[in-house]
Motif scaffolding. Structure first.
Motif, short mmCIF file in Angstrom:
data_model
loop_
_atom_site.label_atom_id
_atom_site.label_comp_id
_atom_site.label_asym_id
_atom_site.label_seq_id
_atom_site.Cartn_x
_atom_site.Cartn_y
_atom_site.Cartn_z
N TYR A 3 -1.06 -1.96 -11.94
CA TYR A 3 -0.05 -2.75 -11.27
C TYR A 3 -0.20 -4.24 -11.61
O TYR A 3 -1.32 -4.74 -11.73
CB TYR A 3 -0.17 -2.60 -9.75
CG TYR A 3 -0.02 -1.19 -9.25
CD1 TYR A 3 1.24 -0.60 -9.10
CD2 TYR A 3 -1.14 -0.43 -8.91
CE1 TYR A 3 1.37 0.70 -8.63
CE2 TYR A 3 -1.02 0.87 -8.43
CZ TYR A 3 0.24 1.43 -8.30
OH TYR A 3 0.37 2.72 -7.84
N SER A 61 -6.97 -0.38 -1.81
CA SER A 61 -5.96 0.63 -1.49
C SER A 61 -5.54 1.46 -2.69
O SER A 61 -4.71 2.37 -2.56
CB SER A 61 -4.71 -0.04 -0.89
OG SER A 61 -5.04 -0.74 0.28
N THR A 62 -6.08 1.15 -3.86
CA THR A 62 -5.74 1.92 -5.06
C THR A 62 -6.93 1.95 -6.00
O THR A 62 -7.74 1.01 -6.03
CB THR A 62 -4.53 1.31 -5.80
OG1 THR A 62 -4.25 2.11 -6.98
CG2 THR A 62 -4.79 -0.12 -6.23
N GLU A 63 -7.04 3.04 -6.74
CA GLU A 63 -8.08 3.13 -7.78
C GLU A 63 -7.59 2.58 -9.10
O GLU A 63 -8.38 2.39 -10.03
CB GLU A 63 -8.52 4.58 -7.94
CG GLU A 63 -9.20 5.16 -6.70
CD GLU A 63 -9.63 6.60 -6.90
OE1 GLU A 63 -9.29 7.17 -7.97
OE2 GLU A 63 -10.28 7.15 -6.00
N ARG A 64 -6.29 2.34 -9.20
CA ARG A 64 -5.74 1.81 -10.45
C ARG A 64 -6.09 0.32 -10.60
O ARG A 64 -6.29 -0.39 -9.61
CB ARG A 64 -4.23 1.98 -10.47
CG ARG A 64 -3.78 3.41 -10.75
CD ARG A 64 -2.29 3.55 -10.58
NE ARG A 64 -1.81 4.84 -11.10
CZ ARG A 64 -0.71 5.45 -10.69
NH1 ARG A 64 0.04 4.88 -9.74
NH2 ARG A 64 -0.34 6.60 -11.21
N GLU A 99 0.83 -1.21 0.00
CA GLU A 99 0.00 0.00 0.00
C GLU A 99 0.87 1.26 0.00
O GLU A 99 0.57 2.24 -0.69
CB GLU A 99 -0.91 0.00 1.22
CG GLU A 99 -1.84 1.21 1.28
CD GLU A 99 -2.67 1.25 2.55
OE1 GLU A 99 -3.77 1.83 2.52
OE2 GLU A 99 -2.21 0.72 3.58
N PHE A 150 1.95 1.95 -3.41
CA PHE A 150 0.89 2.63 -4.16
C PHE A 150 0.96 4.13 -3.92
O PHE A 150 0.81 4.92 -4.87
CB PHE A 150 -0.49 2.11 -3.73
CG PHE A 150 -0.79 0.69 -4.11
CD1 PHE A 150 -0.07 0.04 -5.09
CD2 PHE A 150 -1.84 0.01 -3.50
CE1 PHE A 150 -0.36 -1.27 -5.44
CE2 PHE A 150 -2.14 -1.29 -3.85
CZ PHE A 150 -1.40 -1.94 -4.82
N GLN A 151 1.15 4.53 -2.67
CA GLN A 151 1.20 5.95 -2.36
C GLN A 151 2.44 6.60 -2.97
O GLN A 151 2.37 7.73 -3.49
CB GLN A 151 1.20 6.14 -0.83
CG GLN A 151 -0.09 5.72 -0.16
CD GLN A 151 -1.31 6.43 -0.73
OE1 GLN A 151 -1.31 7.66 -0.90
NE2 GLN A 151 -2.35 5.67 -1.02
N GLN A 152 3.58 5.90 -2.94
CA GLN A 152 4.81 6.44 -3.51
C GLN A 152 4.69 6.64 -5.02
O GLN A 152 5.32 7.54 -5.59
CB GLN A 152 5.98 5.50 -3.21
CG GLN A 152 6.36 5.43 -1.74
CD GLN A 152 7.31 4.28 -1.44
OE1 GLN A 152 7.55 3.42 -2.29
NE2 GLN A 152 7.85 4.24 -0.24
N THR A 153 3.90 5.80 -5.65
CA THR A 153 3.79 5.84 -7.12
C THR A 153 2.50 6.50 -7.59
O THR A 153 2.18 6.45 -8.78
CB THR A 153 3.86 4.41 -7.69
OG1 THR A 153 2.78 3.62 -7.15
CG2 THR A 153 5.18 3.75 -7.34
N LYS A 154 1.79 7.13 -6.68
CA LYS A 154 0.48 7.70 -7.00
C LYS A 154 0.53 8.67 -8.17
O LYS A 154 -0.39 8.72 -9.00
CB LYS A 154 -0.11 8.39 -5.76
CG LYS A 154 -1.54 8.87 -5.95
CD LYS A 154 -2.10 9.41 -4.64
CE LYS A 154 -3.54 9.85 -4.81
NZ LYS A 154 -4.12 10.35 -3.52
N HIS A 155 1.60 9.44 -8.26
CA HIS A 155 1.70 10.45 -9.31
C HIS A 155 2.64 10.04 -10.43
O HIS A 155 2.96 10.86 -11.30
CB HIS A 155 2.14 11.79 -8.70
CG HIS A 155 1.18 12.31 -7.67
ND1 HIS A 155 -0.10 12.71 -7.98
CD2 HIS A 155 1.32 12.46 -6.31
CE1 HIS A 155 -0.72 13.11 -6.87
NE2 HIS A 155 0.12 12.97 -5.86
#
Length: 303
Positions: A107, A132-135, A93, A96-101
Motif C-alpha cells: 500500500y 493492521s497489515t502484513e503487507r 484498516e 486492508f480487510q476488504q483488499t486482503k485477497h
C-alpha cells in the motif's frame, strides 16, 4: 527478494483509463503490458494520478485484477501497490480487510488529511496501520494535499517498523528531502514523487522515483538512473536538460488530464477522459502537448 529491494528504481503511478464513463479495460491492459516491458520497477494504482478517489470498490478491485493479470505475463517482478488514504485509521484498516485477497503487494498511504494532527498523532496513525497489515507500506508525504507534513524525525521513527519500507517524498521542501536522504537507514527507500525534482533527488541519493512523468519519460528516467549509477553525472544532466520542460507541461493544468491527453495522442489509451471534478485540458495546452508528442516521435501503440 526482500520488500526493500523491490521498493527502488522507477515506479509509475498508473493513470486509470476511462471510456464512455466506464473503466477502459482494453486500454488498461495495453498500458500495463507496455510499462511491464521497459524496465520499470512497480505500479501504484488508484493514487492521485490514478484518480483513486473517484473509483468505486468494484472498479478498484477490477483495476487490481487486470493489472495483476497482465504483469503475470512479464518476465520481471512488478510489485503492485494500492493507493489508500483516510484520516480515520480504523476505516483504513477496514480497507486492508476488504483488499486482503486482492492481487496486490502493498500500500501507498498518504497522511491523515484535513485534521492536521500533531507529529505524535501522525506517528501513531501509521503505527496503527503498520500493525493492521502484513503487507509492506510506503508512506506518501504530500502536505500540500493533506495539510500535514510528516517531519523527518517522525519519518525516521516510522522507518524502524518492519513493514514500513519506504516513502514517496512530495514534502515540497528540498532542505527536508536532502536531510532525510542523508540520514535515512539503508533499508528504507526514499523515492521522490516530484517530477521537476527528479534529477536533483537522484543526485542526492534517492533510491528511485514514483513519477507521473514516467508515463512519457520512462526511458529517459531509466537511462539517467543508469548513468548516475555508473558515475556519468554530466551525461545524466545533459539528458535531463533535454526533457525537463515536459514535466512542466504535464502539470500546467490539474493532473492527470494533461498526461492522459498525451497518452491518448500516442495511442496508448483510447480516450483522454477524466472524471469530475477533473476536467479535460484546454485547447492551448492540448496544442502544446500535441506538438511535444510529434517532436518526441509519438508512436501508435494500439494493438
Amino acid at each position: 527478494m526482500t520488500f526493500q529491494s523491490t521498493t527502488s528504481g522507477i515506479w509509475i503511478p498508473l493513470i486509470t483509463p476511462f471510456k464512455a464513463g466506464e473503466l477502459d479495460e482494453s486500454s488498461l491492459r495495453r498500458l500495463v503490458k507496455h510499462y511491464s516491458s521497459i524496465g520499470l520497477r512497480g505500479f501504484v494504482l488508484a493514487a492521485t494520478t490514478g484518480e483513486g478517489q473517484t473509483l468505486d470498490d468494484a472498479e478498484l478491485e477490477r483495476l487490481a485484477s487486470v493489472c495483476a493479470d497482465e504483469t503475470s505475463h512479464c518476465s520481471c517482478e512488478m510489485p503492485i501497490y494500492l493507493g489508500v488514504s483516510g484520516s480515520d485509521p480504523r476505516k483504513v484498516e477496514k480497507r486492508f480487510q476488504q483488499t486482503k485477497h486482492w492481487p496486490i503487494d502493498g500500500y501507498l498511504i498518504s497522511g491523515p488529511n484535513y485534521l492536521r494532527p500533531s507529529q505524535d498523532g501522525v506517528k501513531r496513525h501509521y503505527e496503527f496501520l503498520a500493525g493492521s497489515t502484513e503487507r509492506p507500506i510506503m508512506i506518501y508525504n504530500i502536505p500540500y494535499r493533506t495539510g500535514v507534513n510528516v517531519l523527518n524525525e517522525t519519518m525516521l521513527e516510522l522507518a524502524a517498523l518492519p513493514n514500513i519500507v519506504g516513502l514517496k517524498d512530495c514534502c515540497g521542501s528540498p532542505e527536508q528531502s536532502y536531510d532525510l536522504l542523508r540520514c535515512a537507514p539503508k533499508d528504507f527507500s526514499v523515492l521522490t514523487g516530484e517530477d521537476p525534482f527528479f534529477y536533483n533527488a537522484m543526485v542526492h541519493g534517492a533510491k528511485g522515483a514514483i513519477l507521473t512523468g514516467a508515463h512519457v519519460l520512462a526511458h529517459v528516467h531509466l537511462e539517467i538512473c543508469e548513468d548516475l549509477h555508473n558515475g556519468h553525472q554530466k551525461l545524466a544532466l545533459e539528458k535531463w536538460n533535454r526533457v525537463v520542460h515536459i514535466p512542466r507541461l504535464l502539470f500546467v493544468e490539474p493532473s492527470p488530464a494533461p498526461v492522459k491527453h498525451w497518452l491518448w495522442r500516442q495511442g496508448l489509451i483510447d480516450s483522454p477522459e477524466v472524471r469530475l471534478p477533473m476536467l479535460p485540458i484546454g485547447d492551448s495546452l492540448a496544442g502544446k502537448i500535441d506538438a511535444a508528442v510529434n517532436l518526441q516521435g509519438g508512436t501508435d501503440w494500439r494493438i
